[in-house]
Design a protein around this motif. Structure first.
Motif, PDB file in Angstrom:
ATOM      1  N   UNK A   1       0.860  -1.175   0.000  1.00  0.00           N
ATOM      2  CA  UNK A   1       0.000   0.000   0.000  1.00  0.00           C
ATOM      3  C   UNK A   1       0.896   1.224   0.000  1.00  0.00           C
ATOM      4  N   UNK A   2       0.657   2.127  -0.957  1.00  0.00           N
ATOM      5  CA  UNK A   2       1.418   3.376  -1.000  1.00  0.00           C
ATOM      6  C   UNK A   2       0.518   4.499  -0.502  1.00  0.00           C
ATOM      7  N   UNK A   3       1.053   5.243   0.460  1.00  0.00           N
ATOM      8  CA  UNK A   3       0.328   6.392   0.982  1.00  0.00           C
ATOM      9  C   UNK A   3       0.672   7.630   0.162  1.00  0.00           C
ATOM     10  N   UNK A   4      -0.139   8.647   0.262  1.00  0.00           N
ATOM     11  CA  UNK A   4       0.098   9.896  -0.470  1.00  0.00           C
ATOM     12  C   UNK A   4       1.409  10.551  -0.045  1.00  0.00           C
ATOM     13  N   UNK A   5       1.903  10.234   1.141  1.00  0.00           N
ATOM     14  CA  UNK A   5       3.180  10.759   1.628  1.00  0.00           C
ATOM     15  C   UNK A   5       4.366  10.075   0.961  1.00  0.00           C
ATOM     16  N   UNK A   6       4.120   8.936   0.283  1.00  0.00           N
ATOM     17  CA  UNK A   6       5.198   8.168  -0.334  1.00  0.00           C
ATOM     18  C   UNK A   6       5.575   6.936   0.459  1.00  0.00           C
ATOM     19  N   UNK A   7       5.103   6.835   1.699  1.00  0.00           N
ATOM     20  CA  UNK A   7       5.407   5.666   2.523  1.00  0.00           C
ATOM     21  C   UNK A   7       4.757   4.429   1.904  1.00  0.00           C
ATOM     22  N   UNK A   8       5.496   3.325   1.945  1.00  0.00           N
ATOM     23  CA  UNK A   8       4.992   2.049   1.447  1.00  0.00           C
ATOM     24  C   UNK A   8       4.876   1.080   2.619  1.00  0.00           C
ATOM     25  N   UNK A   9       3.739   0.410   2.705  1.00  0.00           N
ATOM     26  CA  UNK A   9       3.495  -0.567   3.752  1.00  0.00           C
ATOM     27  C   UNK A   9       3.185  -1.885   3.065  1.00  0.00           C
ATOM     28  N   UNK A  10       3.949  -2.921   3.390  1.00  0.00           N
ATOM     29  CA  UNK A  10       3.713  -4.245   2.810  1.00  0.00           C
ATOM     30  C   UNK A  10       3.217  -5.184   3.886  1.00  0.00           C
ATOM     31  N   UNK A  11       2.244  -5.986   3.515  1.00  0.00           N
ATOM     32  CA  UNK A  11       1.698  -6.952   4.455  1.00  0.00           C
ATOM     33  C   UNK A  11       0.459  -7.603   3.882  1.00  0.00           C
ATOM     34  N   UNK A  12      -0.321  -8.216   4.756  1.00  0.00           N
ATOM     35  CA  UNK A  12      -1.556  -8.871   4.346  1.00  0.00           C
ATOM     36  C   UNK A  12      -2.700  -7.870   4.417  1.00  0.00           C
ATOM     37  N   UNK A  13      -3.357  -7.691   3.297  1.00  0.00           N
ATOM     38  CA  UNK A  13      -4.532  -6.834   3.232  1.00  0.00           C
ATOM     39  C   UNK A  13      -5.649  -7.549   3.985  1.00  0.00           C
TER      40      UNK A  13
END
Length: 174
Positions: free
Chosen positions: A29-41
């Protein structure tokens, strides 16, 4: 007696057998800030997207902060042909078969989320620009852009290097 023993054995087996939960849906998941979070949706509930990074860590992301849900990659190296379409206000749904649809993500049904009980397979509920409601299992989805993708992909800021004290040397940790 033999029949009773068979029934009791069957009951014991059924009592210890668990119904498998829905398959984990790995996403970045990419946030508008640019942070990326990977995991189980896990779920979309009440304007919050739930992503489980590890067994003990669940992120609760305001849905309005999410710009991309990538089910096939790490939200990196995104093709300009997709980005051009994703910069508009409509959501852009890309399927694994190569087709694309514009509209609005309405919900993500199923999943573990915060509710107790058996997890169901995730289903994206998407309303097309033409008004048709489509319900798609995650195994068909490649990426979902959530509108107004930035012209320049946001970059996560790195901390500025601190000046060294006289007589010391700074060495980067990486």
């Amino acid at each position: 007696m033999n029949r009773l023993r068979t029934v009791m054995l069957l009951a014991a087996v059924l009592a210890t057998t668990t119904v498998p939960a829905a398959a984990d849906v790995r996403a970045t998941v990419m946030l508008r800030s640019g942070e990326r979070i990977s995991g189980n949706l896990e779920a979309l509930d009440g304007g919050t997207l739930f992503v489980r990074e590890s067994r003990d860590s669940q992120r609760k992301l305001p849905f309005t902060d999410v710009v991309l849900i990538d089910l096939v990659g790490g939200a990196e190296g995104l093709p300009e042909t997709e980005l051009r379409e994703a910069r508009g206000s409509a959501h852009l749904l890309l399927l694994k078969d190569g087709s694309a649809t514009k509209g609005t993500l309405r919900d993500i049904d199923g999943g573990r989320g915060t509710s107790e009980g058996t997890a169901a397979e995730l289903t994206f509920v998407f309303k097309t620009s033409g008004g048709e409601e489509r319900r798609l299992k995650t195994d068909r989805i490649a990426r979902l852009y959530l509108g107004n993708f930035p012209s320049q992909a946001p970059q996560t800021a790195e901390p500025a290097p601190q000046p060294a004290e006289p007589g010391t040397v700074n060495v980067a940790a990486n």
